[in-house]
Scaffold this motif. Structure first.
Motif, short mmCIF file in Angstrom:
data_model
loop_
_atom_site.label_atom_id
_atom_site.label_comp_id
_atom_site.label_asym_id
_atom_site.label_seq_id
_atom_site.Cartn_x
_atom_site.Cartn_y
_atom_site.Cartn_z
N LEU A 609 0.84 -1.19 0.00
CA LEU A 609 0.00 0.00 0.00
C LEU A 609 0.87 1.24 0.00
O LEU A 609 1.76 1.40 0.84
CB LEU A 609 -0.91 0.03 1.23
N LEU A 610 0.57 2.11 -0.95
CA LEU A 610 1.18 3.44 -1.02
C LEU A 610 0.12 4.46 -0.65
O LEU A 610 -0.98 4.46 -1.24
CB LEU A 610 1.66 3.72 -2.45
N ARG A 611 0.42 5.33 0.29
CA ARG A 611 -0.51 6.38 0.67
C ARG A 611 0.11 7.74 0.38
O ARG A 611 1.28 7.98 0.68
CB ARG A 611 -0.82 6.34 2.17
N THR A 612 -0.67 8.65 -0.20
CA THR A 612 -0.28 10.05 -0.33
C THR A 612 -1.36 10.89 0.32
O THR A 612 -2.30 10.36 0.92
CB THR A 612 -0.10 10.45 -1.80
N ALA A 613 -1.24 12.18 0.21
CA ALA A 613 -2.19 13.07 0.89
C ALA A 613 -3.62 12.90 0.38
O ALA A 613 -4.58 13.08 1.13
CB ALA A 613 -1.75 14.51 0.73
N LYS A 614 -3.77 12.52 -0.90
CA LYS A 614 -5.11 12.50 -1.48
C LYS A 614 -5.45 11.21 -2.20
O LYS A 614 -6.54 11.10 -2.78
CB LYS A 614 -5.27 13.67 -2.46
N ALA A 615 -4.54 10.23 -2.22
CA ALA A 615 -4.82 9.01 -2.96
C ALA A 615 -4.00 7.86 -2.41
O ALA A 615 -3.00 8.06 -1.70
CB ALA A 615 -4.52 9.21 -4.45
N THR A 616 -4.42 6.65 -2.73
CA THR A 616 -3.68 5.45 -2.37
C THR A 616 -3.48 4.59 -3.61
O THR A 616 -4.19 4.72 -4.61
CB THR A 616 -4.42 4.61 -1.32
N LEU A 617 -2.52 3.69 -3.50
CA LEU A 617 -2.31 2.68 -4.54
C LEU A 617 -2.16 1.33 -3.85
O LEU A 617 -1.21 1.11 -3.09
CB LEU A 617 -1.06 2.98 -5.36
N SER A 618 -3.12 0.45 -4.11
CA SER A 618 -3.05 -0.92 -3.59
C SER A 618 -2.44 -1.80 -4.67
O SER A 618 -2.90 -1.79 -5.82
CB SER A 618 -4.44 -1.43 -3.22
N THR A 619 -1.43 -2.58 -4.29
CA THR A 619 -0.70 -3.41 -5.24
C THR A 619 -0.75 -4.85 -4.75
O THR A 619 -0.10 -5.20 -3.76
CB THR A 619 0.76 -2.93 -5.39
#
Length: 726
Positions: A609-619
């Motif tokens: 899981l990548l988290r940023t201030a306004k979005a995530t990316l699930s891999t």
């Protein structure tokens, strides 16, 4: 009413308007036109009298009107205001001194500062002379002419002999063979300044200037051929190994030749050499699709190359901007750059991220006039960068920045004959584009709407990892919802820094694969990739890259048999990868993922899981044999960034926040095997909460339980792809 447009350009503009329509498909070559061909004399359109560059003979009155009461008034006023405040009384600077061995490979952090400082001095010298000459032409005030003359004459006293550098700091630091960038900042402007004020120089002053120009020009012309073998360069090819700097120096070679046409007989050879280069050989880094193998940051070099096209436009040469490359090259920015800062492929000079910059937006607006393409104007208007545009900037940053605001003022004056087309929505473009000439695939869900867009760039390039390209075959980056998610990691504090050379250039810094801990061979034109498939279909886009050759270049002969990656952009909503690696004997494979922030790993769910201030990316990783992979996480670069840059203490780099550590993820195959098949599903989502993504593999089919409630069954083989919903 008197026209402000030169007669040759009025004729040319009618031809361009006849050939172009706002909104015409960008990939379609222009219709046949009376353009220069190999049978056309290279000097057929050279004006009969000077000045032949910038403001041509007879154009001064029109330029005065343009900057006094026309569209250039605000930009000129800012230039003059800054000049009067900061440069009118500026003493001529001391000549830069040598700083030791000039070989780029010998350049450490301290030398990099001195190397840049020499460039900055030269930027000020030529920029002051240029601005002063233009202000004098408009106002007629002798104080500006005197300043232009002072800086032009004083610059000719600088030495072109750096041979004493082994003995310590000495003269000659602006010679092209010592600091080519310092020379570049002088030679691209000073002959053009001479072209404008030549009639105001005494015979002795002209003789002094021309003696220096003859030697500097001779050395420059010889160097670009020796260093870059320009005469052998082939369009869209590394068949003959090109060199980045000599190619970037070609516009100034032609413009200095035109400026010195009446004064130096050898200048006509320089002109013919340059003219034929752009007609027959340019660009080596791309082709008809408009791609640029060195990446979107070094694509900006086209703004420099376009200065030659603008001069052709000004003198009425119908070959200006006529090639298919010139009419398509802007789309490399449209498809690969976002208004917000995001990573990408190739060398970047601004702490590893790039965005739609004001200078690029200004250039694209110019191109929209030249090509009558309203989409380019629409894209330029997406710029949200708070930095000043060239029209607003005046002379701020004169030491470091080129092209200058004065150059843009001239460029815009030249093109002012052509109407600015109405903006055309980017919705009229395909959501995806394959730059076949350089092996880049760019995919979008909402092109032109960055807050809604999911953007994937996938590369497998015939240019390998050469020049400003990296060892990035079969790698991808993913941006979504205005956020930089899966990134190409690393920075370039200065060229060939330890961090740049041993991390940023390497496959280990990309969203790619390692084989037994090794990536592809860096800085090798033979470490190539190939896009073997690019297909659009009702449920998305399917593209395939083959990076076998790139991995073979860094492994024992015969060991690597296959490395391919399928990338499917399903419903333009999420990404499915299928990696296949075949080896001659058992080996291990690592799957890499990088982000600006720390990456989380759920081993039980096989999800990063990548988290940023306004979005995530699930891999979500799914191995072909069903065995879970283990992962290693890191938040520290294996090769550290130069501390001066992190602390904001390096010359010309003031920001410390942008040079921070990043997140690194490596999932490793649990056992050595001759064949590895790994499926990966990447789901970007708005907000900061983990998306409920569940993926199963059964009998060769992926079942994707999507966070939006739908379920897809995906069957992906070497030959077929099916996506079905239930």
């Amino acid at each position: 009413m008197t026209s402000l447009v030169p007669a040759p350009l009025r004729v040319l503009s009618l031809g361009l308007l006849a050939l172009s329509t706002a909104g015409a498909a960008p990939a379609t070559p222009p219709a046949a036109a009376p353009a220069a061909t190999a049978a056309t004399a290279v000097d057929a359109y050279v004006p009969s009298r000077a000045p032949r560059t910038q403001l041509l003979a007879g154009r001064a009155d029109a330029f005065r009107a343009y900057v006094s009461r026309g569209p250039g008034a605000a930009a000129f006023a800012r230039i003059r205001e800054d000049f009067d405040k900061d440069y009118l009384n500026l003493p001529f600077p001391a000549e830069p001194l040598t700083y030791g061995d000039p070989n780029p490979r010998a350049r450490d952090s301290a030398k990099a500062d001195l190397w840049r400082q020499a460039q900055d001095v030269c930027g000020v010298v030529s920029g002051v002379a240029e601005a002063a000459s233009l202000i004098w032409i408009v106002t007629g005030e002798t104080r500006y002419l005197d300043k232009a003359r002072q800086f032009l004459l004083a610059s000719t006293e600088w030495s072109l002999d750096p041979s004493g550098w082994p003995k310590g700091p000495g003269r000659g630091a602006t010679d092209i063979r010592y600091n080519d960038e310092a020379h570049f900042r002088l030679w691209r402007k000073l002959p053009l300044v001479y072209d404008q004020i030549r009639d105001q120089l005494t015979p002795a002053e002209k003789s002094k200037v021309l003696a220096h120009f003859r030697e500097r020009g001779r050395r420059s012309f010889a160097w670009i051929e020796e260093e870059g073998r320009i005469s052998t360069v082939v369009r869209n090819s590394l068949k003959v190994t090109p060199s980045s700097h000599p190619i970037r120096f070609m516009p100034m070679t032609g413009l200095s030749a035109l400026a010195l046409w009446d004064d130096l007989p050898e200048s006509r050879e320089w002109w013919a050499f340059t003219y034929k280069f752009y007609r027959d050989q340019f660009p080596p880094w791309g082709g008809d699709d408009g791609g640029w193998a060195e990446g979107p940051a070094y694509w900006r070099g086209n703004i420099e190359h376009a200065s030659f096209q603008d001069t052709l436009l000004a003198i009425g040469d119908p070959s200006a901007y006529r090639s298919t490359f010139w009419r398509n090259h802007a789309y490399f920015q449209v498809y690969n750059v976002q208004p917000y800062l995001a990573s990408g492929f190739g060398d970047f000079s601004n702490a590893g991220r790039f965005n739609l910059e004001p200078v690029v937006a200004e250039y694209l607006s110019h191109l929209s006039r030249v090509t009558q393409d309203g989409r380019l104007l629409a894209f330029s208007q997406l710029c949200t960068d708070g930095r000043l545009s060239p029209a607003e900037k005046g002379l701020r940053g004169l030491d470091r920045i080129y092209p200058t605001s004065a150059e843009f003022l001239i460029r815009n004056f030249i093109a002012s004959a052509l109407p600015l087309p109405a903006p055309v929505s980017l919705d009229s473009l395909p959501s995806e584009r394959f730059f076949r000439d350089v092996g880049w695939v760019s995919l979008h869900s909402a092109l032109g709407r960055p807050d809604d867009d999911i953007h994937v760039t996938f590369v497998s390039s015939p240019y390998g990892s050469y020049s400003h390209s990296h060892a990035h075959q079969n790698a991808f980056v993913l941006n979504a919802y205005g956020q930089n998610l899966a990134i190409a990691s690393g920075y370039r504090e200065f060229h060939n820094s330890p961090h740049h050379d041993k991390w940023t250039r390497q496959t280990m810094s990309k969203n790619a694969l390692l084989i037994d801990g090794l990536g592809q061979k860096a800085q090798d034109k033979n470490a190539t990739g190939t896009i073997t498939r690019f297909e659009t279909m009702p449920r998305g886009v399917w593209t395939t890259g083959d990076a076998t050759v790139a991995y073979q270049a860094n492994q024992p002969k015969g060991y690597v048999e296959r490395v391919t990656r399928d990338l499917v952009f399903v419903d333009r909503r999420y990404v499915v990868l299928r990696d296949v690696v075949k080896l001659a004997r058992p080996g291990r494979v690592s799957f890499l993922l990088h982000g600006e922030r720390p990456i989380e790993w759920n081993r039980a769910a096989q999800t990063a899981l990548l988290r940023t201030a306004k979005a995530t990316l699930s891999t979500r990783l799914v191995s072909g044999d069903g065995v879970p992979w283990d992962a290693r996480l890191s938040q520290v670069f294996p090769v550290p960034v130069d501390p001066k840059y992190v602390k904001g203490e390096a010359a010309n780099y003031s920001s410390s926040a942008s040079w921070g550590e990043q997140g690194h993820f490596s999932a490793d195959s649990p056992k050595a095997s001759r064949e590895h098949i790994l499926y990966t599903v990447l789901w970007p989502e708005r907000g900061t909460q983990l998306a409920a993504l569940d993926v199963r593999l059964s009998e060769g089919a992926l079942t994707v339980h999507r966070p939006d409630g739908s379920t897809d069954t995906i069957k992906l083989t070497d030959q077929t792809l099916s996506v079905q919903s239930r």
